[in-house]
Motif scaffolding. Structure first.
Motif, short mmCIF file in Angstrom:
data_model
loop_
_atom_site.label_atom_id
_atom_site.label_comp_id
_atom_site.label_asym_id
_atom_site.label_seq_id
_atom_site.Cartn_x
_atom_site.Cartn_y
_atom_site.Cartn_z
N ALA A 179 0.82 -1.21 0.00
CA ALA A 179 0.00 0.00 0.00
C ALA A 179 0.86 1.27 0.00
N ARG A 180 2.08 1.19 0.53
CA ARG A 180 2.93 2.39 0.47
C ARG A 180 4.00 2.23 -0.61
N GLN A 228 -5.34 -2.79 -3.21
CA GLN A 228 -6.75 -2.38 -3.16
C GLN A 228 -7.63 -3.40 -3.88
N ASP A 229 -7.16 -3.87 -5.00
CA ASP A 229 -7.92 -4.86 -5.78
C ASP A 229 -8.13 -6.14 -4.97
N ALA A 230 -7.09 -6.55 -4.25
CA ALA A 230 -7.22 -7.77 -3.44
C ALA A 230 -8.25 -7.54 -2.33
N VAL A 245 -15.87 -6.13 11.52
CA VAL A 245 -15.94 -4.88 10.75
C VAL A 245 -15.34 -3.74 11.60
N ASP A 246 -15.76 -3.68 12.87
CA ASP A 246 -15.31 -2.59 13.73
C ASP A 246 -13.78 -2.56 13.88
N GLN A 247 -13.18 -3.73 13.95
CA GLN A 247 -11.73 -3.72 14.16
C GLN A 247 -10.96 -3.56 12.86
N THR A 248 -11.57 -3.92 11.72
CA THR A 248 -10.81 -3.92 10.47
C THR A 248 -10.84 -2.58 9.74
N ALA A 252 -7.65 -0.62 7.82
CA ALA A 252 -7.59 -0.28 6.40
C ALA A 252 -7.25 1.21 6.23
N GLU A 253 -7.89 2.04 7.06
CA GLU A 253 -7.65 3.49 6.97
C GLU A 253 -6.18 3.81 7.20
N ILE A 254 -5.60 3.17 8.21
CA ILE A 254 -4.21 3.46 8.58
C ILE A 254 -3.24 3.20 7.43
N ILE A 255 -3.52 2.20 6.62
CA ILE A 255 -2.61 1.93 5.50
C ILE A 255 -3.14 2.50 4.19
#
Ligand SMILES: [Fe+2]
Ligand SMILES: [Fe+2]
Lengths: 94, 313
Positions: free
Chosen positions: B174-175, B185-187, B230-233, B237-240
């Motif tokens: 991602a970076r 992102q596609d994965a 969902v809450d933990q994931t 996702a946002e962080i990366i």
């Protein structure tokens, strides 16, 4: 005829000085193979320094329905427990 | 009859008191059957789950990634073995368990019927698929059947490595270059919804759930577990800098949970009923591997027989 090998129970000693503890079971053809499988299955991260394997059929277990004859005598021997004895004030940690 | 009632009563009391049921204990036939179904399905999932990951083993981008993936896959084989032997304590043989898989009677997690198309899928599987499995397995550490609960404790210890190596691998992509980020992102786009499906139907539509909850085989409902996932994931996702592929996803201040879109239940049913992209391939490969191993099993049996034969005569 089943091609399945006998079942072994696996016990691990986590560190020197600790008891061996049951961790699970596996199928193997003999004790040597059971030890190798136990190493691959149960200690991939140094969870143990010693492995015991015992054929499951060689383990004899008490039945919970026999609990009365095994454990009943303990209920009326409260004097076996340290807490049965009251200590005078001022004496603690005995 | 009074005796049978006593047995049921003793069983119910143990369940109520949060005591574990152990292999030699009396248990209702339905409890045993329900456990065999769930535990063997769980074991098969660990084993079949090695296939989409094994697909990339020889194409891992570095030696380190390859070693990590190999170790993770080896863990999954171990998880399968813990669970098979725990299932066998219920009085079914390994052969019967494997046969049920080959006959199509026993299921496995339907997520493994999706293909792993790019290297990014491997990191995503560790992060998302193992992540979802962990949410489920953490709850199962408190399941009422002793051997299952203990296998879960052992498995959970190893799972956080699986999730972390996956997340780290996705984070690196991602970076990376725009192309690498697009691949990550596609994965995520492809694995997100199947991961949500891993928790099964809504509570109201789940065939085995209510009874399993009463027996404390399951400790949290499908919808509860899905919500925690969902809450933990989402923050991960946002962080990366990746986006969860769900236009309806948003934080609900009142519920203190994320709201999210509806799963495509038609796709879910199709895949469960054998019509996913890889169902046939996964089963065929398992049968093939099992058949390929037959000569090894026969050779070991013959060797041991010869050895004991010699010393015995
Ligand atoms: Fe696993
Ligand atoms: Fe895993």
């Amino acid at each position: 005829m089943s091609e399945l090998s006998p079942l072994f129970e696996v016990f691990l000693r986590g560190r020197r000085g600790l008891d061996h503890i049951h961790v699970g079971s596996l199928h193997a053809h003999d004790a040597g193979q059971a030890l190798e499988y136990a190493r691959d299955t149960y200690i991939r991260r140094s969870e143990g320094v010693s492995i015991w394997v015992v054929e499951s059929k060689d383990i004899h277990a008490s039945q919970e329905s026999d609990v009365a004859s095994f454990y009943d005598p303990m209920d009326d021997k409260a004097y076996r427990h340290a807490t049965h004895y009251t200590l005078p004030d001022g004496v603690d940690n005995m | 009859m009074a005796e049978a009632n006593d047995l049921v009563q003793a069983f119910d009391n143990k369940i109520h008191a949060e005591e574990k049921i152990e292999p030699k204990d009396w248990m209702p036939a339905g409890y045993r059957k329900n456990l065999i179904r769930q535990m063997s399905q769980h074991a098969h999932s660990e084993v079949i789950g090695m296939q989409p990951e094994g697909n990339w083993l020889t194409r891992a981008p570095t030696l380190e990634r390859k070693s990590v993936l190999l170790a993770k896959i080896q863990d999954e084989a171990g998880h399968g073995l813990y669970l098979y032997s725990a299932t066998e304590t219920l009085g079914i043989t390994r052969e019967e368990i494997v046969q049920a898989l080959h006959d199509g009677h026993a299921k496995y997690a339907s997520i493994f019927n999706y293909p792993s198309l790019t290297w990014a899928d491997i990191g995503t599987i560790g992060w998302i698929v193992d992540g979802a499995a962990i949410v489920n397995q953490v709850a199962l550490q408190r399941t009422s059947y002793g051997p299952y609960a203990r296998a879960m404790v052992r498995i959970c210890k190893e799972e956080s490595f699986h999730q972390r190596q996956g997340y780290e691998s996705v984070a690196v992509l991602a970076r990376g270059s725009a192309q690498q980020k697009a691949m990550a992102q596609d994965a995520l786009n492809r694995w997100w919804w199947p991961a949500l499906m891993m928790f099964g139907p809504h509570d109201a539509d789940s065939a085995h759930s209510a009874q399993s909850m009463l027996w404390k085989i399951k400790r949290k409902s499908n919808d509860e577990l899905r919500q925690s996932f969902v809450d933990q994931t989402v923050p991960q996702a946002e962080i990366i800098g990746l986006e969860i592929p769900d236009p309806d996803l948003k934080w609900n201040e009142q519920r203190q949970h994320y709201d999210f879109g509806e799963i495509d239940w038609d796709e879910f049913k199709q895949v469960i009923n054998g019509n996913g992209l890889c169902n046939r391939e996964r089963l065929a490969q398992h049968k093939q591997a099992h058949a390929n191993g037959a000569w090894v099993r026969a050779a070991v049996a013959a060797y041991v027989k010869g050895k004991t034969g010699e010393s015995g005569e």
